[in-house]
Motif scaffolding. Sequence first.
Motif, PDB file in Angstrom:
ATOM      1  N   TYR A   1      30.882  41.370  32.002  1.00 34.58           N
ATOM      2  CA  TYR A   1      32.026  41.946  31.287  1.00 34.58           C
ATOM      3  C   TYR A   1      32.094  41.384  29.875  1.00 34.58           C
ATOM      4  CZ  TYR A   1      34.070  44.267  35.331  1.00 34.58           C
ATOM      5  OH  TYR A   1      34.312  45.117  36.382  1.00 34.58           O
ATOM      6  N   PRO A   2      32.352  42.245  28.884  1.00 40.67           N
ATOM      7  CA  PRO A   2      32.470  41.750  27.506  1.00 40.67           C
ATOM      8  C   PRO A   2      33.729  40.916  27.308  1.00 40.67           C
ATOM      9  CG  PRO A   2      32.902  44.112  27.615  1.00 40.67           C
ATOM     10  CD  PRO A   2      32.463  43.701  28.983  1.00 40.67           C
TER      11      PRO A   2
ATOM     12  N   GLN B   1      41.536  40.677  31.689  1.00 39.21           N
ATOM     13  CA  GLN B   1      41.642  40.272  33.087  1.00 39.21           C
ATOM     14  C   GLN B   1      40.926  41.280  33.968  1.00 39.21           C
ATOM     15  OE1 GLN B   1      45.308  40.897  35.165  1.00 39.21           O
ATOM     16  NE2 GLN B   1      45.051  39.144  36.524  1.00 39.21           N
ATOM     17  N   ILE B   2      40.298  40.775  35.035  1.00 41.37           N
ATOM     18  CA  ILE B   2      39.703  41.632  36.052  1.00 41.37           C
ATOM     19  C   ILE B   2      40.432  41.378  37.361  1.00 41.37           C
ATOM     20  CG2 ILE B   2      37.612  42.200  37.346  1.00 41.37           C
ATOM     21  CD1 ILE B   2      36.070  40.824  34.955  1.00 41.37           C
ATOM     22  N   VAL B   3      40.925  42.433  37.979  1.00 44.45           N
ATOM     23  CA  VAL B   3      41.420  42.363  39.345  1.00 44.45           C
ATOM     24  C   VAL B   3      40.342  42.986  40.214  1.00 44.45           C
ATOM     25  CG1 VAL B   3      43.179  43.099  40.982  1.00 44.45           C
ATOM     26  CG2 VAL B   3      43.835  42.458  38.653  1.00 44.45           C
TER      27      VAL B   3
ATOM     28  N   VAL C   1      39.254  36.349  36.326  1.00 44.64           N
ATOM     29  CA  VAL C   1      39.026  37.239  37.459  1.00 44.64           C
ATOM     30  C   VAL C   1      39.936  36.825  38.608  1.00 44.64           C
ATOM     31  CG1 VAL C   1      37.366  38.184  39.102  1.00 44.64           C
ATOM     32  CG2 VAL C   1      36.599  37.515  36.807  1.00 44.64           C
ATOM     33  N   GLU C   2      40.673  37.788  39.133  1.00 46.72           N
ATOM     34  CA  GLU C   2      41.472  37.581  40.344  1.00 46.72           C
ATOM     35  C   GLU C   2      40.865  38.412  41.457  1.00 46.72           C
ATOM     36  OE1 GLU C   2      45.915  38.574  42.146  1.00 46.72           O
ATOM     37  OE2 GLU C   2      45.570  38.682  39.974  1.00 46.72           O
ATOM     38  N   VAL C   3      40.374  37.760  42.502  1.00 44.24           N
ATOM     39  CA  VAL C   3      39.756  38.452  43.629  1.00 44.24           C
ATOM     40  C   VAL C   3      40.802  38.665  44.714  1.00 44.24           C
ATOM     41  CG1 VAL C   3      37.955  38.358  45.382  1.00 44.24           C
ATOM     42  CG2 VAL C   3      37.515  37.438  43.083  1.00 44.24           C
ATOM     43  N   ARG C   4      40.927  39.892  45.166  1.00 44.99           N
ATOM     44  CA  ARG C   4      41.912  40.226  46.193  1.00 44.99           C
ATOM     45  C   ARG C   4      41.252  40.947  47.362  1.00 44.99           C
ATOM     46  NH1 ARG C   4      47.044  43.035  43.043  1.00 44.99           N
ATOM     47  NH2 ARG C   4      47.318  41.477  41.390  1.00 44.99           N
ATOM     48  N   ALA C   5      41.819  40.754  48.546  1.00 44.14           N
ATOM     49  CA  ALA C   5      41.450  41.586  49.685  1.00 44.14           C
ATOM     50  C   ALA C   5      42.078  42.955  49.491  1.00 44.14           C
ATOM     51  CB  ALA C   5      41.950  40.960  50.980  1.00 44.14           C
ATOM     52  N   GLY C   6      41.355  43.992  49.838  1.00 43.87           N
ATOM     53  CA  GLY C   6      41.916  45.325  49.696  1.00 43.87           C
ATOM     54  C   GLY C   6      40.849  46.385  49.774  1.00 43.87           C
TER      55      GLY C   6
ATOM     56  N   ARG D   1      42.726  45.284  30.631  1.00 44.62           N
ATOM     57  CA  ARG D   1      42.802  44.940  32.056  1.00 44.62           C
ATOM     58  C   ARG D   1      41.938  45.905  32.850  1.00 44.62           C
ATOM     59  NH1 ARG D   1      47.318  45.061  35.170  1.00 44.62           N
ATOM     60  NH2 ARG D   1      46.706  43.183  36.281  1.00 44.62           N
ATOM     61  N   VAL D   2      41.172  45.342  33.774  1.00 41.34           N
ATOM     62  CA  VAL D   2      40.209  46.124  34.546  1.00 41.34           C
ATOM     63  C   VAL D   2      40.437  45.895  36.031  1.00 41.34           C
ATOM     64  CG1 VAL D   2      37.756  46.487  35.029  1.00 41.34           C
ATOM     65  CG2 VAL D   2      38.493  45.928  32.695  1.00 41.34           C
TER      66      VAL D   2
END
Length: 213
Positions: free
Chosen positions: A56-57, A62-64, A87-92, A41-42
């Motif tokens: 990403y390999p 999962q990528i956050v 990939v989960e894209v979040r505001a932050g 997890r990244v």
Amino acid sequence: MAGQAVSHPFFARVYPHINAFAEAHGSVEHRQEMLAGVHGRVVEIGAGMGSNFVHYPPEVEQIVAVEPEPRLRALAEQAAAKAVVPVEVRAGRAEALPAHGTFDAAVFSLVLCTVPDVPAALAEARRVLKPGGELRFYEHVRSENPRFFRMQRIINPLWGLAGGGCSVTRDTEQAIREAGYTVEEIRRFVFRINGRAGPASPSIIGTARPSTC
């Protein structure tokens, strides 16, 4: 996530063109070098328009991806839909990351130049890493050449105004060490385009881990 947005409309409009030009001249290889061997997890901090996602390999589970600028985040969501890893894209913001001790790797890519509070961002990355987790970084930095650094200092105020708060005078390697990391690998280089070096050309790519003492 209230209070997490950072708006740089001019920079967000021009950055895709800047990025495409850089990628046509070698930054794709730099991104691939930074991400080689990453797994699990990244959390990618300041993911921008998601330019790293395709590099990403497959060992990444999962990528956050955290991005505060809404226009760039919208582009990152488009890039996430095309990625081969989830990939989960979040505001932050870098200074306030999700979760605690749940990531195998934290990635900073051409973002620590813009973060208002670099020590806080690096401390947050430490907090969300699992024991034994790693920090991957690809950043432009202050030059080790005194004459070139003087030029960077002169141009830095204008550069920051045009570049969404970007600074070309930060000693990011030292900041990483002072934040309690041991730098395991680092490559310093000058990213020249068509043989020329610009204010943001001095660069580093590397790996670090939270120090155990």
